[in-house]
Structures are given as structure tokens and as C-alpha cells.
Design a protein around this motif. Sequence first.
Motif, PDB file in Angstrom:
ATOM      1  N   ILE A  32      -8.050  39.873  77.479  1.00 56.82           N
ATOM      2  CA  ILE A  32      -8.534  41.247  77.430  1.00 56.82           C
ATOM      3  C   ILE A  32      -9.653  41.123  76.666  1.00 56.82           C
ATOM      4  O   ILE A  32     -10.117  40.550  75.910  1.00 56.82           O
ATOM      5  N   ILE A  33     -10.653  41.811  77.484  1.00 58.23           N
ATOM      6  CA  ILE A  33     -12.184  42.001  76.880  1.00 58.23           C
ATOM      7  C   ILE A  33     -12.311  43.248  76.223  1.00 58.23           C
ATOM      8  O   ILE A  33     -12.460  44.272  77.188  1.00 58.23           O
ATOM      9  N   ILE A  34     -13.003  43.196  74.978  1.00 52.92           N
ATOM     10  CA  ILE A  34     -13.581  44.370  74.666  1.00 52.92           C
ATOM     11  C   ILE A  34     -15.073  44.215  74.390  1.00 52.92           C
ATOM     12  O   ILE A  34     -15.310  43.633  73.641  1.00 52.92           O
ATOM     13  N   LYS A  59      -3.997  39.385  85.937  1.00 47.65           N
ATOM     14  CA  LYS A  59      -5.506  39.815  85.743  1.00 47.65           C
ATOM     15  C   LYS A  59      -5.856  40.306  84.472  1.00 47.65           C
ATOM     16  O   LYS A  59      -5.092  40.819  83.734  1.00 47.65           O
ATOM     17  N   GLY A  60      -6.984  40.022  83.855  1.00 48.59           N
ATOM     18  CA  GLY A  60      -7.244  40.310  82.772  1.00 48.59           C
ATOM     19  C   GLY A  60      -7.816  42.038  82.601  1.00 48.59           C
ATOM     20  O   GLY A  60      -7.300  42.646  83.637  1.00 48.59           O
ATOM     21  N   LEU A  61      -7.834  42.548  81.233  1.00 42.62           N
ATOM     22  CA  LEU A  61      -8.307  44.029  81.071  1.00 42.62           C
ATOM     23  C   LEU A  61      -9.632  43.931  80.618  1.00 42.62           C
ATOM     24  O   LEU A  61     -10.025  43.430  79.401  1.00 42.62           O
ATOM     25  N   VAL A  77     -16.644  37.949  83.032  1.00 40.00           N
ATOM     26  CA  VAL A  77     -15.894  37.334  84.223  1.00 40.00           C
ATOM     27  C   VAL A  77     -14.835  36.076  84.103  1.00 40.00           C
ATOM     28  O   VAL A  77     -13.706  36.389  84.464  1.00 40.00           O
ATOM     29  N   PRO A  78     -15.350  35.341  83.321  1.00 45.55           N
ATOM     30  CA  PRO A  78     -14.437  34.286  83.146  1.00 45.55           C
ATOM     31  C   PRO A  78     -13.359  34.408  82.211  1.00 45.55           C
ATOM     32  O   PRO A  78     -12.153  33.935  82.412  1.00 45.55           O
ATOM     33  N   ALA A  79     -13.394  35.363  81.407  1.00 45.00           N
ATOM     34  CA  ALA A  79     -12.255  35.859  80.603  1.00 45.00           C
ATOM     35  C   ALA A  79     -11.377  36.767  81.560  1.00 45.00           C
ATOM     36  O   ALA A  79     -10.035  36.426  81.198  1.00 45.00           O
ATOM     37  N   ILE A  80     -11.852  37.456  82.165  1.00 42.71           N
ATOM     38  CA  ILE A  80     -10.972  38.302  82.868  1.00 42.71           C
ATOM     39  C   ILE A  80     -10.228  37.315  84.006  1.00 42.71           C
ATOM     40  O   ILE A  80      -9.106  37.523  84.135  1.00 42.71           O
ATOM     41  N   GLU A 124      -2.095  50.393  75.896  1.00 46.01           N
ATOM     42  CA  GLU A 124      -0.822  50.058  76.042  1.00 46.01           C
ATOM     43  C   GLU A 124      -0.093  50.660  77.343  1.00 46.01           C
ATOM     44  O   GLU A 124       0.553  49.615  78.073  1.00 46.01           O
ATOM     45  N   LYS A 125      -0.528  51.712  77.892  1.00 43.86           N
ATOM     46  CA  LYS A 125       0.014  52.197  79.085  1.00 43.86           C
ATOM     47  C   LYS A 125      -0.732  51.415  80.214  1.00 43.86           C
ATOM     48  O   LYS A 125      -0.047  51.073  81.103  1.00 43.86           O
ATOM     49  N   LYS A 126      -1.944  51.076  80.006  1.00 44.70           N
ATOM     50  CA  LYS A 126      -2.781  50.324  80.897  1.00 44.70           C
ATOM     51  C   LYS A 126      -2.093  48.922  81.046  1.00 44.70           C
ATOM     52  O   LYS A 126      -1.819  48.146  82.096  1.00 44.70           O
ATOM     53  N   LEU A 127      -1.864  48.424  79.831  1.00 48.16           N
ATOM     54  CA  LEU A 127      -1.345  47.232  79.889  1.00 48.16           C
ATOM     55  C   LEU A 127       0.224  46.715  80.720  1.00 48.16           C
ATOM     56  O   LEU A 127       0.497  45.956  81.312  1.00 48.16           O
ATOM     57  N   LYS A 128       0.912  48.017  80.541  1.00 46.16           N
ATOM     58  CA  LYS A 128       2.295  48.039  81.091  1.00 46.16           C
ATOM     59  C   LYS A 128       2.078  48.029  82.640  1.00 46.16           C
ATOM     60  O   LYS A 128       2.853  47.440  83.500  1.00 46.16           O
ATOM     61  N   ASN A 129       1.181  48.727  82.985  1.00 41.84           N
ATOM     62  CA  ASN A 129       0.754  49.075  84.673  1.00 41.84           C
ATOM     63  C   ASN A 129      -0.209  48.108  85.206  1.00 41.84           C
ATOM     64  O   ASN A 129      -0.513  48.094  86.304  1.00 41.84           O
ATOM     65  N   ARG A 130      -0.251  46.853  84.573  1.00 45.69           N
ATOM     66  CA  ARG A 130      -1.348  45.954  85.032  1.00 45.69           C
ATOM     67  C   ARG A 130      -0.741  45.242  86.360  1.00 45.69           C
ATOM     68  O   ARG A 130       0.641  44.707  86.262  1.00 45.69           O
TER      69      ARG A 130
END
Length: 209
Positions: A91-93, A2-4, A83-86, A203-209
Motif C-alpha cells: 500500500i503506497i501513501i 496488486k498494491g493500492l 511502481v515497484p511497491a505496487i 478498508e472498503k477498497k482493500l476488501k474489493n481488491r
Amino acid sequence: MKGLFITFEGLDGSGKTTQIKLLYNYLSGKGYDVVSTIEPGGTRLGKKIRKILLNTKGVEISPKAETFLFLASRTELVSKVIVPAINEGKIIICDRFFDSTMAYQGIARGLGKEKILDMSLWATGNLVPDITFLLSVKPGMGEKRKKVSGLGPDRIEREKASFKKKVFDGYLDLARDFPERFTVINGEKDINDIFRIIKEKVEKKLKNR
Ligand code: TMP
């Protein structure tokens, strides 16, 4: 995977653009597929709506009409870009999202934050950011920075100081309402210190994805 979905919020001149660039370059450099986008804007229709909202002179726009225009731009951006990117695991900023509408229209214009949240969730199909960074700078400070950058004020930036104070307080209020999603950072700190906080959180969030 899943994207972020990461959003940046704050008053104009709070340093969002700088931090978004730093984060985009950092994550891209690490090999992540990153999409950076902006509200209002980010789609062809969104760009036209942005012009109406920010560059219109001599035409009154009521608070409700203003809200619908922001929501129209957001609906397009969510369905065509975010939504398409997710769904593709990117990762959407996003520079601003519905917390802006809650702070500016809901709180500062007085339309009510609950009402705006309801409408925003309807417009986004219940899409909520995974992380929201609030770069908190006092109203006067942001304006000074904007002057230095040579950019003139847009229609909303021309609002009175009391309006901006309401937005400033409103954002802090939202951060208290949604502590699991918000990270509030003093935007008057050094650019690198701010970025360190952002990087660690992401980074923390990416690790827990
Ligand atoms: P910016 O892209 O330069 O930040 O300008 C957008 C302006 O529009 C800024 O003054 C905040 C305002 N705004 C709202 O009032 N409501 C919204 O929902 C959004 C996205 C922005």
C-alpha cells in the motif's frame, strides 16, 4: 495481489501529514506492508529538486520550468518507488501527486489543467491513484495552522492569497472532474472524525481488491 495507491491533496496546513501518519500506523498495525512517500521528494534526486523548488530565494522560476521540475521529481518517484511497491502488492501513501500540479500549476498558475494532466500521465506512464483524499480547508485556516506548527513559509506558500484561493477552488473543480477517485473531506473537522472517513474508505477498497 496488486498494491493500492493512495494520495492526499490539499493546501498547505490542511492536515495531510497528520492523517497520513494515522493511516500509516493503522495499516501497518494491521500487518499491511505500507510505504509512505512525499512529492516533491521521495528519491535522492527528488530531494534535490524539492530544495530548488521550495527553498530557492532570489531566483525567478517560470511556471513552465516549475512544472518540469515537479514532473522530473515525480517521474523518478514513480519509477523508483511507487511502481515497484505496487508490483510487490504494497500500500503506497503519497503526500501529493499530479492533482497538486493540476491545481497549482494548471489552474492557479494558468497553464491549463488538461495540458498538465497530459504531461503528468506521460511522466507517470499513465499511473493514476486508486483513491485521492482531498482535505479541504480554506486558505487562511491552513496558514494559521502552519504558523502554530512553527514552520516558515516556502517559496510557493509565500504566494498571494488570491493564488491560494485559485488552488482551493481548483481542487474542488478536480474533485468534480474525477468523482470516482476523489473523496473530499472538510479538513476543518475533528482529526478523529476525518480519520474515520479515511479508514472506512480505505478498508472498503482493500476488501474489493
Ligand atoms: P509540501 O510538501 O509542504 O506540501 O510542499 C509542497 C509545495 O509545493 C506546496 O506548496 C504545493 C507545491 N506543489 C506544487 O505547486 N505542484 C506540485 O505538483 C506539487 C507536488 C507541489
